[in-house]
Design a protein around this motif. Structure first.
Motif: not given
Length: 277
Positions: A174-202
């Motif tokens: 499941m995609a997750g980011t901890d946005a607002m639960g950790a510093p410098f993890i911006f809501p919204g944008e962090s999920l888009h980055r997460e999806l990109t990183l998941l694609q990089e994982c294969g």
């Protein structure tokens, strides 16, 4: 530990681990021999005390070096590809779901662009955060000192290898980011980055979308409410000018958003975000 245990710079290097094994074993044998020698020396009443004390200190030093070296070398082997595959298989067999939060490790280590915490304060989304969040983040000098980033710079890489192994074994992600639960993890944008990183994982784009839609609904046992587009389910939808199963980047540019049945076109979305300033 600093260089050989994940996320050390040299983790996964079999020759290094073999060398550490030999060194640890050698120190262990030497320590046992010195311990026997020292015990015999102390058992004898004759002999100078300073020499006995020095022998005891030397023996203690060798054993003190051998024990952590052997322990951390064994720990380092746990991060090898074979052991990672074994863990992934056991997770699959146990029926465990895994939330990725890859962006958290990437941001925390700051290795993609170099560790520059001040850059986060100039991020376009920073002014749109609540004032108390901006003040809180501004007080943070950095998540890790630069020396830690230098030594552990492969942490994001290691975590991506873990996620890739979990995916190959069929572990539901499941995609997750901890946005607002950790510093410098911006809501919204962090999920888009997460999806990109998941694609990089294969993962394929379709599989990536599953981690943020069908997967969470299934995990929560609420598939009848959301997760897929069908009659009777909650009307939370993105209208895109493109096919996300072919290109995930189109998710960043929605033509409009349907939120529980209310449609918000692009102009309304932009106005709402601008108002957050």
């Amino acid at each position: 530990w600093v260089v050989a245990v994940p996320p050390g710079r040299l983790y996964g290097r079999a020759p290094l681990l073999l060398l550490l094994c030999l060194l640890g074993a050698g120190l262990g044998v030497l320590g046992v021999w010195m311990l026997v020698r020292t015990a015999r020396a102390w058992a004898r009443s004759a002999g100078p005390w300073p020499s006995k004390v020095l022998s005891l200190l030397q023996t203690t030093a060798v054993i003190a070096a051998a024990i952590p070296l052997l322990y951390w070398t064994a720990f380092a082997w746990r991060g090898s590809p074979g052991h990672v595959r074994d863990v992934a298989r056991r997770i699959k067999e146990s029926g465990i779901w895994v939330q990725s939060t890859l962006v958290l490790y990437e941001t925390g280590m700051g290795v993609r662009e170099g560790y520059r915490p001040a850059d986060f304060k100039t991020h376009p989304l920073f002014p749109r955060l609540a004032p108390e969040i901006r003040d809180s983040w501004s007080q943070i000098p950095g998540l890790l000192p630069p020396v830690a980033v230098t030594l552990w710079g492969r942490h994001p890489e290691f975590v991506r290898s873990l996620v890739a192994a979990l995916h190959r074994e069929g572990v539901p992600l499941m995609a997750g980011t901890d946005a607002m639960g950790a510093p410098f993890i911006f809501p919204g944008e962090s999920l888009h980055r997460e999806l990109t990183l998941l694609q990089e994982c294969g993962l394929t784009p379709r599989e990536v979308l599953w981690t943020a839609t069908v997967g969470p609904a299934r995990f929560l046992g609420r598939e009848a409410e959301f997760g897929t587009i069908s009659a009777g389910k909650r009307a939370d939808l993105l209208l895109l000018d493109g096919d996300p199963t072919a290109d995930l980047s189109c998710l960043r540019r929605p033509v409009g958003v349907m939120v529980r049945g209310r449609y918000l076109p692009r102009a309304d979305l932009d106005a709402a975000v601008d108002a957050l300033r």
